[in-house]
Write a protein that holds these residues in place. Structure first.
Motif, short mmCIF file in Angstrom:
data_model
loop_
_atom_site.label_atom_id
_atom_site.label_comp_id
_atom_site.label_asym_id
_atom_site.label_seq_id
_atom_site.Cartn_x
_atom_site.Cartn_y
_atom_site.Cartn_z
N VAL A 1 -9.19 2.49 -16.64
CA VAL A 1 -8.71 3.18 -14.92
C VAL A 1 -8.26 1.75 -13.87
N VAL A 2 -6.98 2.22 -13.51
CA VAL A 2 -5.88 1.60 -13.14
C VAL A 2 -6.00 1.94 -11.16
N GLY A 3 -6.39 2.79 -11.81
CA GLY A 3 -5.84 3.64 -9.80
C GLY A 3 -6.16 4.81 -9.30
N GLU A 4 -5.52 5.58 -8.70
CA GLU A 4 -6.22 6.81 -8.32
C GLU A 4 -5.22 8.25 -9.09
N PRO A 5 -5.88 8.64 -9.56
CA PRO A 5 -7.53 9.21 -8.60
C PRO A 5 -8.55 8.65 -9.32
N ALA A 6 -8.12 8.29 -10.80
CA ALA A 6 -9.03 8.07 -11.39
C ALA A 6 -10.23 7.55 -10.64
N MET B 1 0.64 -1.35 -0.14
CA MET B 1 -0.27 -0.02 0.07
C MET B 1 1.33 1.16 -0.12
N ILE B 2 2.22 1.14 0.70
CA ILE B 2 2.26 2.69 0.88
C ILE B 2 3.36 3.22 -0.22
N ASN B 3 4.12 1.65 -1.05
CA ASN B 3 5.05 1.78 -2.50
C ASN B 3 3.94 2.21 -3.54
N ILE B 4 2.62 1.95 -3.00
CA ILE B 4 0.80 2.48 -4.11
C ILE B 4 1.47 4.08 -3.94
N LEU B 5 1.35 4.47 -2.91
CA LEU B 5 0.92 5.48 -2.63
C LEU B 5 2.31 6.17 -2.79
N LEU B 6 3.12 5.84 -2.93
CA LEU B 6 4.64 6.80 -3.25
C LEU B 6 4.40 6.47 -4.77
N GLY B 7 3.98 5.57 -5.51
CA GLY B 7 3.88 6.50 -6.67
C GLY B 7 3.35 6.78 -6.86
N LEU B 8 2.01 6.84 -6.96
CA LEU B 8 1.32 7.61 -7.02
C LEU B 8 1.65 9.33 -6.75
N VAL B 9 2.60 9.63 -5.62
CA VAL B 9 2.82 11.25 -5.21
C VAL B 9 3.79 10.85 -6.45
N GLU B 10 4.54 10.43 -6.43
CA GLU B 10 6.06 10.18 -8.08
C GLU B 10 5.39 10.53 -9.32
N ARG B 11 4.18 10.37 -9.40
CA ARG B 11 3.71 10.50 -10.50
C ARG B 11 3.14 12.08 -11.07
N LEU B 12 2.29 12.55 -9.80
CA LEU B 12 1.38 13.44 -9.17
C LEU B 12 2.62 14.93 -9.83
N ALA B 13 4.22 14.78 -9.08
CA ALA B 13 4.67 15.94 -8.56
C ALA B 13 5.84 15.58 -9.97
N HIS B 14 5.74 14.38 -11.02
CA HIS B 14 6.15 14.23 -12.23
C HIS B 14 5.25 15.36 -13.38
N GLU C 1 -1.93 8.64 -17.57
CA GLU C 1 -1.15 7.63 -16.70
C GLU C 1 -0.48 8.27 -15.05
N ALA C 2 -0.81 9.29 -15.18
CA ALA C 2 -0.15 10.09 -13.61
C ALA C 2 -2.22 10.15 -13.09
N PHE C 3 -2.59 10.12 -13.78
CA PHE C 3 -3.63 10.41 -13.34
C PHE C 3 -4.83 8.93 -12.78
N GLY C 4 -4.38 8.10 -13.28
CA GLY C 4 -4.26 6.53 -13.05
C GLY C 4 -6.01 5.97 -14.02
N ARG C 5 -5.41 6.37 -14.72
CA ARG C 5 -6.47 5.87 -16.94
C ARG C 5 -5.17 6.00 -17.76
N PRO C 6 -4.64 4.99 -17.86
CA PRO C 6 -3.63 4.81 -18.97
C PRO C 6 -3.83 4.81 -20.19
N VAL C 7 -3.76 5.67 -21.42
CA VAL C 7 -4.16 4.82 -22.52
C VAL C 7 -4.33 3.41 -22.59
N ARG C 8 -4.90 2.26 -23.20
CA ARG C 8 -4.73 1.18 -24.07
C ARG C 8 -4.91 0.48 -25.36
#
Length: 222
Positions: free
Chosen positions: A188-193, A1-14, A99-106
């Protein structure tokens, strides 16, 4: 869970760094060390999470580049005194944004078709330059992987591209497809989507809702 949150924070910062680049690249030009490697002369390379870009061509004084996590660049190009961005790079920025939104292109083909349909609203002479096949400008863009082909195409003026609207229009297209039970171009695969809710009570577009909400927020702040 922590890794998921860190990944989200990193994507949004980027993503924040990408938005800053899209807003300021022409005013933050750095042509020093133009013949050095991109890792030393690219003022935005350090925004790329420390990734190695040694396989890319050397920096060029007409290019100001932002490194995405997938090792591709979004490039601001100075040509004939004007700042430009290619359709290819516009799509790259949008793909990362989703991708950063949690909704990558398929479905990349259909996603690009939707984006380029929107870009038809940007007219040559007013919002873009129409380049002939294998022109010197396209030759430079092709060499630095800003375009995939040197066929006749529009290259857009930097400040004419409505990046937020392109994102929201693409998102709205997919939400409508989902509502009709059809396959969207993104998943949709994750937050914030996952937490995003579109208010169907509004008759206006998602972009118009966004502008209205932003305006209301500004009014409250003042």
């Amino acid at each position: 869970m922590i890794n998921i949150l860190l990944g989200l924070v990193e994507r949004l910062a980027h993503l924040d760094r990408l938005k800053f680049f899209l807003a300021t690249a022409p005013s933050r030009w750095d042509t020093s060390n133009a013949n050095a490697s991109s890792s030393s002369s690219d003022p935005y390379l350090n925004m790329g999470m420390g990734m190695n870009a040694a396989h890319h061509p050397p920096a060029h004084p007409a290019l100001n580049r932002f490194l995405l996590p997938n090792q591709e660049y979004v490039t601001c190009v100075l040509w004939n005194g004007l700042y430009h961005i290619t359709g290819t790079d516009i799509v790259r920025a949008l793909v990362f944004r989703f991708e950063a939104f949690g909704r990558p292109v398929r479905n990349m083909k259909r996603f690009e078709e939707g984006v380029f349909s929107n870009l038809r609203n940007l007219k040559p002479g007013q919002d873009a330059t129409l380049e002939e096949p294998k022109s010197p400008f396209l030759d430079l863009l092709f060499k630095y992987q800003c375009v995939r082909t040197q066929k006749k195409q529009k290259v857009f003026y930097w400040f004419s591209v409505p990046h937020d609207r392109l994102f929201l229009d693409a998102l709205e297209r997919d939400l409508k497809l989902e509502k009709m039970g059809l396959e969207p171009t993104t998943q949709v695969v994750g937050e914030p989507a996952q937490s995003f809710i579109c208010d169907d009570a509004f008759k206006s577009s998602l972009y118009e809702q966004f502008v209205t909400a932003a305006g209301a927020k500004t009014m409250r702040a003042t």
